[in-house]
Structures are given as structure tokens and as C-alpha cells.
Design a protein around this motif. Sequence first.
Motif, mmCIF file in Angstrom:
data_model
loop_
_atom_site.group_PDB
_atom_site.id
_atom_site.type_symbol
_atom_site.label_atom_id
_atom_site.label_comp_id
_atom_site.label_asym_id
_atom_site.label_seq_id
_atom_site.Cartn_x
_atom_site.Cartn_y
_atom_site.Cartn_z
ATOM 1 N N MET A 106 43.192 -86.235 -0.157
ATOM 2 C CA MET A 106 43.051 -86.076 1.297
ATOM 3 C C MET A 106 44.232 -86.689 2.036
ATOM 4 S SD MET A 106 39.966 -87.421 3.798
ATOM 5 C CE MET A 106 40.462 -89.158 3.644
ATOM 6 N N ASN A 107 44.634 -87.891 1.653
ATOM 7 C CA ASN A 107 45.750 -88.544 2.333
ATOM 8 C C ASN A 107 47.063 -87.779 2.143
ATOM 9 O OD1 ASN A 107 44.680 -90.912 3.680
ATOM 10 N ND2 ASN A 107 44.209 -91.705 1.653
ATOM 11 N N CYS A 108 47.279 -87.263 0.944
ATOM 12 C CA CYS A 108 48.498 -86.478 0.694
ATOM 13 C C CYS A 108 48.498 -85.196 1.519
ATOM 14 C CB CYS A 108 48.617 -86.151 -0.790
ATOM 15 S SG CYS A 108 48.961 -87.591 -1.844
ATOM 16 N N ALA A 109 47.355 -84.483 1.526
ATOM 17 C CA ALA A 109 47.260 -83.244 2.296
ATOM 18 C C ALA A 109 47.425 -83.517 3.787
ATOM 19 C CB ALA A 109 45.914 -82.563 2.029
ATOM 20 N N PHE A 110 46.887 -84.631 4.241
ATOM 21 C CA PHE A 110 46.968 -85.012 5.655
ATOM 22 C C PHE A 110 48.423 -85.185 6.082
ATOM 23 C CE2 PHE A 110 46.475 -88.589 8.867
ATOM 24 C CZ PHE A 110 46.104 -87.749 9.903
ATOM 25 N N GLY A 168 51.558 -75.245 6.604
ATOM 26 C CA GLY A 168 50.996 -76.363 7.341
ATOM 27 C C GLY A 168 49.504 -76.212 7.554
ATOM 28 N N LEU A 169 49.055 -74.976 7.880
ATOM 29 C CA LEU A 169 47.630 -74.732 8.085
ATOM 30 C C LEU A 169 46.852 -74.897 6.786
ATOM 31 C CD1 LEU A 169 47.782 -71.658 10.497
ATOM 32 C CD2 LEU A 169 47.081 -73.997 11.047
ATOM 33 N N PHE A 170 47.456 -74.496 5.667
ATOM 34 C CA PHE A 170 46.778 -74.693 4.372
ATOM 35 C C PHE A 170 46.498 -76.169 4.125
ATOM 36 C CE2 PHE A 170 47.383 -75.998 -0.072
ATOM 37 C CZ PHE A 170 46.278 -75.380 -0.668
#
Length: 304
Positions: A106-110, A168-170
Motif C-alpha cells: 500500500m505504501n509503495c503504491a501510494f 498513475g490511476l492504476f
Amino acid sequence: MNSEAQVRTANQTTGDTHAAGPALAGLANALPPHVWFCVSAIFHYLGPAFAVLLFAQVGVLGMAWLRIATAALVFAPLTRPWTVFARADRSARLLLLAFGACLAVMNCAFYLALDRLPISLVAAIEFVGTIGVALVGLRSRRNFAALAIAVAGTLLLIDIKWSSDPIGLFWAFLNGALFVGYIVQGHRIAQTGIGIAGLGTAMAIAFLVVLPVGFSEALPAFTAPQLLLAAIGVGVCSSVIPYICDQLAMARLPRASFALMLSLLPLTATLIGVVVLRQVPSLADCLGIALVVAGVAMHKPARE
């Protein structure tokens, strides 16, 4: 899951944590859970807003690595994650492993989303997944109306700040999906009483997950003391203060109430975007913010 075993484990681990911080334990009970949530909402995007400014020096994944590493090091002496994990039964260990993996990805994707999109849009997408969580536990017409008003305000923020960047949306939607996992798993840990001790253990697991991912990008911070201190500050503001406050709020709020209050996150993200990143909102954004505040104010937590 064996609830009696969980509670027994929780009592042991909570005792360890309270021994390390009796003042925090007393303060946690003295303040209303909504206060803890508001503190979390402020820091939830304050730290990441400053993190965006460091992407050029340590990279996106390097910043995520430094954030998680800082939190893991802060929690380690306070919660003794190795002891918590050793005492936990099989079901509790699986929950901690799942929570830790969720925190890591989650933190990486954020951060990967923040590198491409405005912080207010990332926050709005993050809230979309929590709508379902809120709907599950809403039991009154008043609370359904509160949710509808908050969602309307959030949709205004999304429509104004939409993006044509598919990558970015992904990352933003992946982060939003994992944020639902954070709410569900974090609430289970808080309700069983493991609380901050379980959070510290999950953060140590998250660090092991990201260890090979962003280490090379984070290396420049170890040769620049000012940069390292800034990254540590981001980690404390992003993954220590808000996550502790979330646990203190989750322990005393129904999951649906907590999920609805998360509609405040696009509001705080927009305000922090103005102050830190100079991303000025429009009149429609301001109307969306007003609707979100009204929805949260209308909500009345149901009895457990």
C-alpha cells in the motif's frame, strides 16, 4: 479465529506496550476516539506531501523504503515485535503477516500514485473503496444520509481533479483497494486488543517485504545527513503518528463509523496540498469539502 486465544495474546502484548508507554495508555482512554482520528487525518497526508518533495533525491520507492524502515525502527523497542509474533497463535500470525504485507504494498503504491497525480485525487480515490466498508455497518436513515452527503462531496473532488494518466490511476486504485484491507485488518487487530503492539509487528513484517525493493534508491540518504533526517521525519509523520492514532480510534469506534470518517481525508489532503504543494482548490472543491464535513458531522455512531 479463536477469539479467546486472541484476547489472551492481546492481553499479553498490550501489557508489554502499556509498560513501555503508560502515559500514552492513559491519554488514549481520556481523549474521545474522534480526536485521535482527526490527528491521524492531518498527518495521513502531511508526511506524504513532504515526501513528494524528496522524490528527486531518493526516488519514489526509496522514499517508501525509508518511510517503512523509520516506522519499523521506532516501533521495535516499544512493541518488541519478535515477542508479539512468538506469543501469537497461528490465526493471529496470519493476520499480522497479511497486515504487514498490505502496509508494504500500500505504501509503495501510494507514493507511486503521488508521483503522477495531485494529492487530492489520490485521497479521493482512496476514499472510494471505504464506501462499501461504511455501508456494511450503517443501520439508520440518518447515517445513510450522512454517507450520501460525504460521498457527493468526495465525487466533486474527484471530478474536478481527474487525470488522464493511466499508470498513475492504476497505482491510485491499487492503493485504494489496499486501504480497504488496512481498515479491515487494522480494525480486527484493534478490536482484539493487540493494538499498537500488533501494529509494530506488522510494520516489522512490512519492512522485510520492502527490504529488497527500494534499498538501492534510498542509499543517497545515508550519505546526506539532512536528507536522512528529512526522510526520518516523513516516516514518523506518515507511518508512526497516524497509524498509532488509527489504532486508538479503531479500538473504540465501529468499523462503519471509522470508514465514514475517512471521507475527511480528501479534505485534509486538499488543504495540505494548498499549504505544502501549492495545489489551489477551485470553488467546486470547496463545495465538496463542505459536503464532506457536513456528512461526517451528521453521522451518529451505532451502538456496538
